[in-house]
Design a protein around this motif. Structure first.
Motif, PDB file in Angstrom:
ATOM      1  N   LEU A 199      -9.921 -13.597  -2.512  1.00 31.85           N
ATOM      2  CA  LEU A 199     -10.047 -12.171  -2.223  1.00 31.85           C
ATOM      3  C   LEU A 199      -8.814 -11.709  -1.465  1.00 31.85           C
ATOM      4  O   LEU A 199      -8.373 -12.353  -0.512  1.00 31.85           O
ATOM      5  CB  LEU A 199     -11.297 -11.905  -1.372  1.00 31.85           C
ATOM      6  CG  LEU A 199     -11.467 -10.470  -0.831  1.00 31.85           C
ATOM      7  CD1 LEU A 199     -11.716  -9.494  -1.975  1.00 31.85           C
ATOM      8  CD2 LEU A 199     -12.589 -10.414   0.192  1.00 31.85           C
ATOM      9  N   ASN A 200      -8.234 -10.572  -1.899  1.00 31.44           N
ATOM     10  CA  ASN A 200      -7.124  -9.987  -1.161  1.00 31.44           C
ATOM     11  C   ASN A 200      -7.317  -8.480  -1.054  1.00 31.44           C
ATOM     12  O   ASN A 200      -7.761  -7.821  -2.000  1.00 31.44           O
ATOM     13  CB  ASN A 200      -5.769 -10.328  -1.816  1.00 31.44           C
ATOM     14  CG  ASN A 200      -5.554  -9.561  -3.097  1.00 31.44           C
ATOM     15  OD1 ASN A 200      -4.981  -8.474  -3.098  1.00 31.44           O
ATOM     16  ND2 ASN A 200      -5.999 -10.124  -4.222  1.00 31.44           N
ATOM     17  N   VAL A 201      -6.995  -7.942   0.126  1.00 36.44           N
ATOM     18  CA  VAL A 201      -7.129  -6.515   0.408  1.00 36.44           C
ATOM     19  C   VAL A 201      -5.873  -6.055   1.137  1.00 36.44           C
ATOM     20  O   VAL A 201      -5.380  -6.744   2.038  1.00 36.44           O
ATOM     21  CB  VAL A 201      -8.368  -6.218   1.284  1.00 36.44           C
ATOM     22  CG1 VAL A 201      -8.446  -4.724   1.594  1.00 36.44           C
ATOM     23  CG2 VAL A 201      -9.639  -6.684   0.606  1.00 36.44           C
ATOM     24  N   GLN A 202      -5.344  -4.915   0.733  1.00 35.48           N
ATOM     25  CA  GLN A 202      -4.171  -4.352   1.402  1.00 35.48           C
ATOM     26  C   GLN A 202      -4.370  -2.855   1.604  1.00 35.48           C
ATOM     27  O   GLN A 202      -4.676  -2.116   0.667  1.00 35.48           O
ATOM     28  CB  GLN A 202      -2.904  -4.602   0.587  1.00 35.48           C
ATOM     29  CG  GLN A 202      -1.653  -4.024   1.234  1.00 35.48           C
ATOM     30  CD  GLN A 202      -0.381  -4.404   0.496  1.00 35.48           C
ATOM     31  OE1 GLN A 202      -0.275  -5.487  -0.052  1.00 35.48           O
ATOM     32  NE2 GLN A 202       0.580  -3.499   0.491  1.00 35.48           N
ATOM     33  N   LEU A 203      -4.202  -2.405   2.861  1.00 39.46           N
ATOM     34  CA  LEU A 203      -4.239  -0.995   3.212  1.00 39.46           C
ATOM     35  C   LEU A 203      -2.853  -0.582   3.684  1.00 39.46           C
ATOM     36  O   LEU A 203      -2.209  -1.312   4.443  1.00 39.46           O
ATOM     37  CB  LEU A 203      -5.257  -0.737   4.322  1.00 39.46           C
ATOM     38  CG  LEU A 203      -6.726  -1.041   3.997  1.00 39.46           C
ATOM     39  CD1 LEU A 203      -7.567  -0.929   5.255  1.00 39.46           C
ATOM     40  CD2 LEU A 203      -7.243  -0.102   2.922  1.00 39.46           C
ATOM     41  N   SER A 204      -2.388   0.576   3.233  1.00 35.23           N
ATOM     42  CA  SER A 204      -1.037   1.003   3.602  1.00 35.23           C
ATOM     43  C   SER A 204      -0.988   2.509   3.799  1.00 35.23           C
ATOM     44  O   SER A 204      -1.789   3.258   3.224  1.00 35.23           O
ATOM     45  CB  SER A 204      -0.023   0.585   2.526  1.00 35.23           C
ATOM     46  OG  SER A 204      -0.297   1.243   1.296  1.00 35.23           O
ATOM     47  N   VAL A 205      -0.032   2.940   4.608  1.00 35.01           N
ATOM     48  CA  VAL A 205       0.245   4.358   4.787  1.00 35.01           C
ATOM     49  C   VAL A 205       1.751   4.518   4.952  1.00 35.01           C
ATOM     50  O   VAL A 205       2.384   3.751   5.681  1.00 35.01           O
ATOM     51  CB  VAL A 205      -0.517   4.941   6.002  1.00 35.01           C
ATOM     52  CG1 VAL A 205      -0.187   4.194   7.280  1.00 35.01           C
ATOM     53  CG2 VAL A 205      -0.224   6.428   6.148  1.00 35.01           C
ATOM     54  N   ASP A 206       2.331   5.461   4.237  1.00 31.74           N
ATOM     55  CA  ASP A 206       3.764   5.742   4.299  1.00 31.74           C
ATOM     56  C   ASP A 206       3.964   7.195   4.693  1.00 31.74           C
ATOM     57  O   ASP A 206       3.302   8.096   4.147  1.00 31.74           O
ATOM     58  CB  ASP A 206       4.437   5.473   2.945  1.00 31.74           C
ATOM     59  CG  ASP A 206       4.395   3.995   2.570  1.00 31.74           C
ATOM     60  OD1 ASP A 206       5.129   3.224   3.177  1.00 31.74           O
ATOM     61  OD2 ASP A 206       3.604   3.646   1.665  1.00 31.74           O
ATOM     62  N   TYR A 207       4.881   7.410   5.610  1.00 36.64           N
ATOM     63  CA  TYR A 207       5.163   8.762   6.105  1.00 36.64           C
ATOM     64  C   TYR A 207       6.602   9.121   5.764  1.00 36.64           C
ATOM     65  O   TYR A 207       7.538   8.393   6.102  1.00 36.64           O
ATOM     66  CB  TYR A 207       4.946   8.838   7.614  1.00 36.64           C
ATOM     67  CG  TYR A 207       5.307  10.188   8.203  1.00 36.64           C
ATOM     68  CD1 TYR A 207       4.539  11.318   7.919  1.00 36.64           C
ATOM     69  CD2 TYR A 207       6.422  10.336   9.022  1.00 36.64           C
ATOM     70  CE1 TYR A 207       4.857  12.558   8.445  1.00 36.64           C
ATOM     71  CE2 TYR A 207       6.761  11.573   9.561  1.00 36.64           C
ATOM     72  CZ  TYR A 207       5.975  12.679   9.263  1.00 36.64           C
ATOM     73  OH  TYR A 207       6.306  13.906   9.780  1.00 36.64           O
TER      74      TYR A 207
END
Length: 275
Positions: A199-207
């Motif tokens: 299982l792999n999970v990635q959360l990201s935010v770019d500004y």
């Protein structure tokens, strides 16, 4: 009397070459290219790429000797071999603009990488976008590969969620028969069976600070629990293959597990003028 007709327009359509060769790299044009249309994930695409070898255990080799490092939009990613396989199996071609295979990286990479796979993702744009992929293989064993990709783009912020799960059993059987110098025969049989639970999970935010400057923050979790069983048998018989002379069998059991959490802060910017 011959009738004459005027054409209003002539439209010539076509698509870019699927594979382009440059001095220092090979570029796979994935977006909008029919050559890669039937590929279900990036690993499928790489099996069609010149110079790439996918071993039976899923590991990659470039030019037959170097294990490549995965780059995303020009940035290196810290991944183990198992984590790399899960990521590439869960990444949909619909999200990719192109893939660059760099077998001999130049000095701009500081000489620390012997081979690079640089995956160029599409600019997601504004609003919600998402893809769900699910593959099920049923034979003697069951194997499932599922992935979810969601993005939300605003004028300044881009949010992303990527998740993938691989479960089931993946077997690999090798058999060989060889006649030895003394005319006796040696039969080899190797069965490798791996039970996967990844299982792999990635959360990201770019500004987007301004047009040529952006800052990004991402959190990545990878959880792998595998069960590996390898059975190797050697059988020796006489030249007629009627009388067995000797037989040996080795069984190897392994239960590797891996749990990683990583946080990455990045900054991209262009200073001064570019030509």
């Amino acid at each position: 009397m011959r009738e004459q007709k005027l054409l209003e327009a002539v439209v010539v359509s076509g698509e870019k070459r699927a594979i382009q060769f440059r001095d220092d790299r090979t570029v796979l044009r994935v977006a909008g290219n029919s050559f890669f249309k039937t590929s279900s994930n990036v690993m499928d695409i790489l099996t069609k790429a010149p110079g790439m070898t996918v071993n039976p255990d899923g590991t990659l080799l470039m030019s037959g000797r170097n294990t490549p490092v995965i780059f995303i939009n020009g940035k290196p990613t810290a991944m183990s071999a198992e984590e790399q396989q899960t990521y590439l199996n869960g990444l949909s071609p619909e999200l990719i603009e192109s893939i660059e295979l760099i077998s001999n990286p130049s000095s701009r990479y500081d000489g620390q990488y012997k081979a690079i796979i640089d995956i160029k993702l599409k600019n997601e744009g504004l609003g919600w976008k998402g893809t769900i992929n699910s593959n099920l293989r049923q034979s003697m064993y069951t194997y499932a590969d599922n992935s979810l990709n969601l993005t939300l783009g605003t004028r300044k912020l881009t949010y992303g969620l990527r998740a993938g799960y691989i479960g089931g059993r993946s077997p690999h059987l090798y058999q060989a028969l060889q006649q030895l110098a003394n005319t006796n025969w040696m039969a080899t049989r190797t069965l490798n069976r791996t039970t996967l639970n990844d299982l792999n999970v990635q959360l990201s935010v770019d500004y987007l600070i301004r047009k040529d400057q952006a800052i990004g923050l991402s959190w990545k979790m990878y959880d792998s629990d595998r069960d590996r069983r390898s059975v190797n048998t050697l059988d020796f018989s006489d030249s007629t293959r009627q009388r067995q002379l000797m037989a040996t069998q080795n069984i190897t059991l392994a239960d590797p597990s891996q749990r990683n959490n990583a946080i990455n802060l990045s900054y991209d910017g262009v200073w001064g003028r570019t030509v």
